[in-house]
Write a protein that holds these residues in place. Structure first.
Motif, mmCIF file in Angstrom:
data_model
loop_
_atom_site.group_PDB
_atom_site.id
_atom_site.type_symbol
_atom_site.label_atom_id
_atom_site.label_comp_id
_atom_site.label_asym_id
_atom_site.label_seq_id
_atom_site.Cartn_x
_atom_site.Cartn_y
_atom_site.Cartn_z
ATOM 1 N N TRP A 146 -2.590 8.344 12.687
ATOM 2 C CA TRP A 146 -0.876 8.541 12.761
ATOM 3 C C TRP A 146 -0.301 7.646 11.329
ATOM 4 O O TRP A 146 -0.801 6.067 11.249
ATOM 5 N N ARG A 147 0.145 7.461 10.679
ATOM 6 C CA ARG A 147 0.444 6.789 8.802
ATOM 7 C C ARG A 147 1.868 7.254 8.946
ATOM 8 O O ARG A 147 2.583 8.801 9.348
ATOM 9 N N VAL A 148 2.441 6.754 7.454
ATOM 10 C CA VAL A 148 3.773 6.387 6.617
ATOM 11 C C VAL A 148 3.273 5.834 5.936
ATOM 12 O O VAL A 148 2.444 5.869 5.148
ATOM 13 N N ARG A 149 3.981 7.572 4.813
ATOM 14 C CA ARG A 149 4.418 6.822 3.378
ATOM 15 C C ARG A 149 4.708 5.898 3.183
ATOM 16 O O ARG A 149 6.049 5.635 3.717
ATOM 17 N N CYS A 150 4.475 5.575 2.515
ATOM 18 C CA CYS A 150 5.650 4.225 2.282
ATOM 19 C C CYS A 150 6.194 4.150 1.143
ATOM 20 O O CYS A 150 6.532 3.687 -0.098
ATOM 21 N N ASN A 189 0.742 -1.143 0.067
ATOM 22 C CA ASN A 189 0.196 0.162 0.070
ATOM 23 C C ASN A 189 1.270 1.637 -0.360
ATOM 24 O O ASN A 189 2.004 1.154 0.868
ATOM 25 N N ALA A 190 0.217 2.272 -0.186
ATOM 26 C CA ALA A 190 1.040 3.893 -0.876
ATOM 27 C C ALA A 190 1.630 4.115 0.878
ATOM 28 O O ALA A 190 2.410 5.184 0.928
ATOM 29 N N LEU A 232 18.390 -14.520 2.896
ATOM 30 C CA LEU A 232 19.319 -13.805 3.766
ATOM 31 C C LEU A 232 19.334 -14.348 5.366
ATOM 32 O O LEU A 232 18.559 -14.909 5.368
ATOM 33 N N GLY A 233 20.825 -14.374 5.928
ATOM 34 C CA GLY A 233 21.082 -14.464 6.995
ATOM 35 C C GLY A 233 19.829 -14.034 8.291
ATOM 36 O O GLY A 233 19.605 -12.883 8.301
ATOM 37 N N PRO A 234 19.798 -14.991 9.304
ATOM 38 C CA PRO A 234 19.390 -14.319 10.008
ATOM 39 C C PRO A 234 19.945 -12.896 10.930
ATOM 40 O O PRO A 234 21.359 -12.705 11.379
ATOM 41 N N GLY A 235 19.464 -11.740 11.404
ATOM 42 C CA GLY A 235 19.394 -10.659 11.454
ATOM 43 C C GLY A 235 19.918 -9.708 9.895
ATOM 44 O O GLY A 235 20.361 -8.185 10.098
ATOM 45 N N ASP A 236 20.068 -10.728 8.735
ATOM 46 C CA ASP A 236 20.606 -9.693 7.486
ATOM 47 C C ASP A 236 18.793 -9.364 7.254
ATOM 48 O O ASP A 236 18.075 -9.540 6.990
ATOM 49 N N GLY A 237 19.157 -7.586 6.687
ATOM 50 C CA GLY A 237 18.043 -7.113 5.429
ATOM 51 C C GLY A 237 17.932 -6.511 4.174
ATOM 52 O O GLY A 237 18.926 -6.939 4.062
ATOM 53 N N VAL A 238 17.523 -6.580 3.432
ATOM 54 C CA VAL A 238 16.936 -5.871 1.912
ATOM 55 C C VAL A 238 15.924 -4.937 2.343
ATOM 56 O O VAL A 238 14.824 -4.923 3.291
ATOM 57 N N LEU A 239 16.534 -3.915 2.125
ATOM 58 C CA LEU A 239 15.582 -2.405 1.995
ATOM 59 C C LEU A 239 15.386 -2.159 0.230
ATOM 60 O O LEU A 239 16.324 -2.644 -0.564
ATOM 61 N N TYR A 240 14.382 -1.907 -0.408
ATOM 62 C CA TYR A 240 13.468 -2.496 -1.283
ATOM 63 C C TYR A 240 12.793 -0.733 -1.437
ATOM 64 O O TYR A 240 12.226 -0.825 -0.587
ATOM 65 N N PRO A 241 12.553 -0.500 -3.157
ATOM 66 C CA PRO A 241 10.984 0.537 -2.758
ATOM 67 C C PRO A 241 9.698 -0.266 -2.799
ATOM 68 O O PRO A 241 9.849 -1.243 -3.246
ATOM 69 N N SER A 242 9.302 0.887 -2.368
ATOM 70 C CA SER A 242 7.786 -0.124 -2.168
ATOM 71 C C SER A 242 6.479 -0.296 -2.775
ATOM 72 O O SER A 242 5.620 -0.987 -2.732
#
Length: 227
Positions: free
Chosen positions: A109-113, A99-100, A145-155
């Motif tokens: 309280w809202r967040v633009r994704c 969702n956007a 990925l391994g535990p504790g690793d993350g990935v960031l990507y455009p919503s």
């Protein structure tokens, strides 16, 4: 920009987080889903207003605030409280887009994704399937990925979670409103920041060229940021 970020959570933090959330009651992941998501979503989710979710979310947020790579890449303005999901027994989440805007239940309280993030909380060898598949301009990318690793990507990216056919996939997921709405501008700032950091290690932080490049970075940030 699609960016893997290693070791957001340390092994002891992952272990503490898993003890906390594994002992809590989970619910059908569609409890908070819209109509479109219900058509493709099969998983379990920790109720986001539960004590375990709140406490676990604080662990994740504290780790994010101490991670310079995350800060540089996301330039966060607001972060939706981290949530937690689980896939097992063939569960999957078909191709979808986030969702956007996300509104916290019972509040305004809202967040633009602008950005989505997944932090993996299970050893990848302990389960089969469960890859996060993200559509990009370079084709579909498969991430596990391994535990504790993350990935960031455009919503704005189409993505899915492959069916988990053995074991259990556990992860934290959430959304970020960046100070920089535009993904291309955000990527430019990140690449400039990383280049400055690399050059500073080679020639010294006080080198006049580094000072000028740092000024360029902050002036672009000043021009583009929504504080």
């Amino acid at each position: 920009m699609l960016l893997p970020i290693p070791a957001i959570l340390q092994p002891d933090e992952v272990a503490s987080l898993r003890r906390l959330i594994d002992a809590a009651p989970w619910e059908d992941g569609n409890a908070t889903s819209g109509h479109q998501a219900r058509l493709v979503k099969q998983n379990l989710q920790l109720p986001e207003e539960s004590d375990a979710a709140r406490e676990g979310g604080q662990i994740v947020l504290a780790a994010l605030s101490a991670n310079p790579l995350f800060i540089a890449a996301a330039l966060p303005s607001r972060i939706y409280p981290p949530m937690f999901n689980s896939y097992a027994g063939g569960q999957t989440y078909g191709l979808h887009i986030d969702n956007a805007v996300r509104i916290r239940p019972g509040t305004d309280w809202r967040v633009r994704c602008d950005l989505s993030m997944t932090i993996f909380l299970e050893d990848p060898n302990a389960y089969d399937g469960g890859e996060l598949m993200i559509e990009t301009n370079f084709g579909r990318q498969s991430i596990k990925l391994g535990p504790g690793d993350g990935v960031l990507y455009p919503s704005s990216s189409l993505h899915m979670v492959q069916a988990v056919t053995r074991g259990r996939r556990v992860a934290s997921f959430f959304w970020i409103q960046s100070m920089i709405r535009d993904d291309a501008a955000r990527t430019t700032l990140f690449e400039l920041d990383q280049s400055i950091q690399t050059l500073a290690m080679q020639v010294g932080q006080g080198d006049p060229a580094i000072v000028r490049l740092t000024a360029v970075y902050h002036n672009l940030l000043r021009q583009w940021a929504e504080a």
